[in-house]
Design a protein around this motif. Structure first.
Motif, short mmCIF file in Angstrom:
data_model
loop_
_atom_site.label_atom_id
_atom_site.label_comp_id
_atom_site.label_asym_id
_atom_site.label_seq_id
_atom_site.Cartn_x
_atom_site.Cartn_y
_atom_site.Cartn_z
N ASP A 79 -2.83 -0.16 5.67
CA ASP A 79 -1.65 -0.49 4.87
C ASP A 79 -2.03 -0.62 3.39
O ASP A 79 -3.20 -0.59 3.02
N MET A 80 -1.00 -0.73 2.55
CA MET A 80 -1.22 -0.69 1.12
C MET A 80 -2.01 -1.89 0.59
O MET A 80 -2.63 -1.80 -0.47
N GLY A 81 -2.00 -2.98 1.32
CA GLY A 81 -2.82 -4.11 0.91
C GLY A 81 -4.29 -3.72 0.92
O GLY A 81 -5.03 -3.98 -0.05
N TYR A 82 -4.72 -3.10 2.00
CA TYR A 82 -6.11 -2.63 2.10
C TYR A 82 -6.39 -1.53 1.10
O TYR A 82 -7.40 -1.55 0.38
N LEU A 83 -5.48 -0.54 1.02
CA LEU A 83 -5.73 0.63 0.19
C LEU A 83 -5.82 0.27 -1.29
O LEU A 83 -6.70 0.77 -2.01
N ARG A 84 -4.94 -0.60 -1.76
CA ARG A 84 -4.97 -0.97 -3.17
C ARG A 84 -6.21 -1.78 -3.53
O ARG A 84 -6.65 -1.78 -4.69
N ALA A 85 -6.79 -2.45 -2.54
CA ALA A 85 -8.00 -3.23 -2.79
C ALA A 85 -9.27 -2.38 -2.74
O ALA A 85 -10.32 -2.81 -3.23
N HIS A 86 -9.18 -1.16 -2.16
CA HIS A 86 -10.39 -0.38 -1.91
C HIS A 86 -10.45 0.97 -2.60
O HIS A 86 -11.47 1.66 -2.50
N THR A 87 -9.36 1.38 -3.27
CA THR A 87 -9.40 2.70 -3.90
C THR A 87 -8.48 2.72 -5.11
O THR A 87 -7.81 1.72 -5.42
N THR A 88 -8.43 3.86 -5.78
CA THR A 88 -7.54 4.03 -6.93
C THR A 88 -6.35 4.88 -6.51
O THR A 88 -6.43 5.63 -5.53
N PRO A 89 -5.23 4.81 -7.23
CA PRO A 89 -4.08 5.65 -6.86
C PRO A 89 -4.40 7.13 -6.91
O PRO A 89 -3.95 7.90 -6.06
N GLU A 90 -5.21 7.56 -7.89
CA GLU A 90 -5.53 8.98 -8.01
C GLU A 90 -6.38 9.47 -6.83
O GLU A 90 -6.16 10.56 -6.31
N LYS A 91 -7.32 8.65 -6.39
CA LYS A 91 -8.12 9.04 -5.23
C LYS A 91 -7.26 9.09 -3.97
O LYS A 91 -7.43 9.98 -3.12
N LEU A 92 -6.34 8.14 -3.83
CA LEU A 92 -5.48 8.11 -2.65
C LEU A 92 -4.54 9.31 -2.63
O LEU A 92 -4.35 9.95 -1.59
N VAL A 93 -3.96 9.66 -3.78
CA VAL A 93 -3.09 10.83 -3.86
C VAL A 93 -3.88 12.09 -3.51
O VAL A 93 -3.39 12.96 -2.78
N GLY A 94 -5.11 12.20 -4.02
CA GLY A 94 -5.93 13.37 -3.69
C GLY A 94 -6.27 13.45 -2.22
O GLY A 94 -6.30 14.55 -1.64
N PHE A 95 -6.51 12.30 -1.59
CA PHE A 95 -6.78 12.26 -0.15
C PHE A 95 -5.56 12.76 0.63
O PHE A 95 -5.68 13.59 1.54
N LEU A 96 -4.38 12.27 0.26
CA LEU A 96 -3.15 12.68 0.94
C LEU A 96 -2.85 14.16 0.69
O LEU A 96 -2.40 14.88 1.59
N ALA A 97 -3.11 14.62 -0.53
CA ALA A 97 -2.87 16.03 -0.86
C ALA A 97 -3.78 16.94 -0.06
O ALA A 97 -3.36 18.02 0.39
N CYS A 98 -5.02 16.52 0.13
CA CYS A 98 -5.94 17.31 0.96
C CYS A 98 -5.47 17.32 2.41
O CYS A 98 -5.48 18.36 3.07
N ALA A 99 -5.03 16.16 2.92
CA ALA A 99 -4.51 16.09 4.28
C ALA A 99 -3.29 17.00 4.45
O ALA A 99 -3.06 17.55 5.52
N ALA A 100 -2.50 17.16 3.37
CA ALA A 100 -1.31 18.00 3.42
C ALA A 100 -1.61 19.48 3.27
O ALA A 100 -0.72 20.32 3.41
N GLY A 101 -2.87 19.83 2.95
CA GLY A 101 -3.22 21.23 2.75
C GLY A 101 -3.01 21.72 1.34
O GLY A 101 -3.10 22.93 1.08
N LEU A 102 -2.74 20.82 0.41
CA LEU A 102 -2.46 21.21 -0.97
C LEU A 102 -3.73 21.32 -1.81
O LEU A 102 -3.73 21.98 -2.85
N LEU A 103 -4.80 20.67 -1.36
CA LEU A 103 -6.09 20.75 -2.02
C LEU A 103 -7.17 21.09 -0.99
O LEU A 103 -7.08 20.63 0.16
#
Length: 317
Positions: free
Chosen positions: A258-282
């Motif tokens: 959840d976002m509580g964990y994610l905001r404490a452990h990463t940056t928004p740009e890294k998280l967006v890149g992770f999701l974009a890779c999962a989506a096949g965009l990167l």
């Protein structure tokens, strides 16, 4: 006057968003931004037992942190785009359908529903048997006198609804066989998801609906409802789901990243890149903002296969 293209993100504020919610939010945002359209944020807080004001505020803050913006919709202190404040709108839609003779009370208990309905062959969902559809007025009055509080269902016809999903391609469903008479208003008076989301998409001028593949089977009944209510039908694009290695769909209930964990452990740009890779965009995860991805977006890249999120992958965040 509504714009030619309007997308929406319509989360349920029943807890902190998780990785799967973010995946849907990002793709819905990229879909409409890549087409030059407007983005709408609607809070689907129909369930009074699960949704709280604090969740609404946190959800919006998390979207802003991720870099996702919206042109209209929910704002702090403004309840216009919260479903809990739109009861009169749903009542008007319900009354419109009732005036056409499409609505009837259902007195079935949960036990009776399970005994009388049968799972749909393709997805395991139960199709209502129509047990209360033919009750006489005298039978209904007797049940009411006995203390039964009914839910209200809509009579669906033996009609096949076909549409082409922007990601999953041609879809078809025979309403009476594959869906059955579905609930418009619960026995406690709360209007059901199918009515509320349809009435809102129509009234808010939504032209593109992007959401998870788990809602694909709901689309034909919503298309049919839109037509009964006199609204145009938007384009639909359903996205693959994020799953754990054991095949389970990521969910709020299980607090999957959840976002509580994610905001404490990463940056928004890294998280967006992770999701974009999962989506096949990167081709690989890399720090990136949502706006930097707009030119990379296409449904052909996203595809249809569910994504498995391993512990090794998210720990790399």
């Amino acid at each position: 006057m509504a714009p030619a293209i309007r997308g929406r993100f319509a989360p349920s504020p029943s807890g902190r968003m998780h990785l799967g919610n973010l995946f849907a939010a990002l793709l819905a945002w990229l879909d409409v931004r890549s087409l030059g359209g407007e983005m709408l944020l609607r809070m689907e807080d129909l369930d009074p037992d699960r949704c709280r004001q604090s969740y609404l505020d946190q959800l919006a803050d998390d979207l802003v942190w991720l870099g996702l913006d919206w042109d209209l919709g929910w704002q702090p202190g403004d309840r216009e785009y919260c479903q809990s404040s739109r009861t009169e709108h749903y009542r008007a839609a319900f009354d419109h359908l009732a005036a056409q003779g499409l609505v009837y009370p259902c007195f079935c208990t949960r036990k009776e529903l399970l005994a009388a309905s049968a799972p749909h062959a393709s997805d395991g969902a139960r199709v209502y048997s129509g047990r209360c559809r033919g009750l006489s007025q005298a039978e209904r009055e007797a049940l009411l006198a006995g203390g039964r509080s009914p839910a209200w269902r809509i009579r669906v016809p033996a009609e096949t609804i076909s549409f082409t999903d922007g990601n999953f391609g041609p879809q078809s469903q025979q309403l009476d066989r594959d869906c059955g008479d579905f609930i418009l208003r619960r026995s406690d008076g709360v209007y059901a998801y199918q009515l509320a989301v349809t009435a809102d998409d129509g009234a808010m001028g939504v032209t593109r609906v992007v959401r998870g593949q788990d809602l694909l089977s709901s689309t034909p009944r919503q298309i049919w409802l839109l037509k009964q209510l006199g609204y145009p039908v938007p384009a639909y694009c359903h996205l693959p789901l994020l799953r754990s290695p054991d095949g389970r769909r990521l969910s709020k209930r299980d607090r999957d990243l959840d976002m509580g964990y994610l905001r404490a452990h990463t940056t928004p740009e890294k998280l967006v890149g992770f999701l974009a890779c999962a989506a096949g965009l990167l081709p690989r995860p890399q720090a990136v903002t949502p706006y930097e991805l707009v030119g990379e977006f296409s449904w052909a890249k996203v595809g249809r296969a569910d994504r498995v999120i391993t512990e090794e992958a998210w720990q790399a965040l």
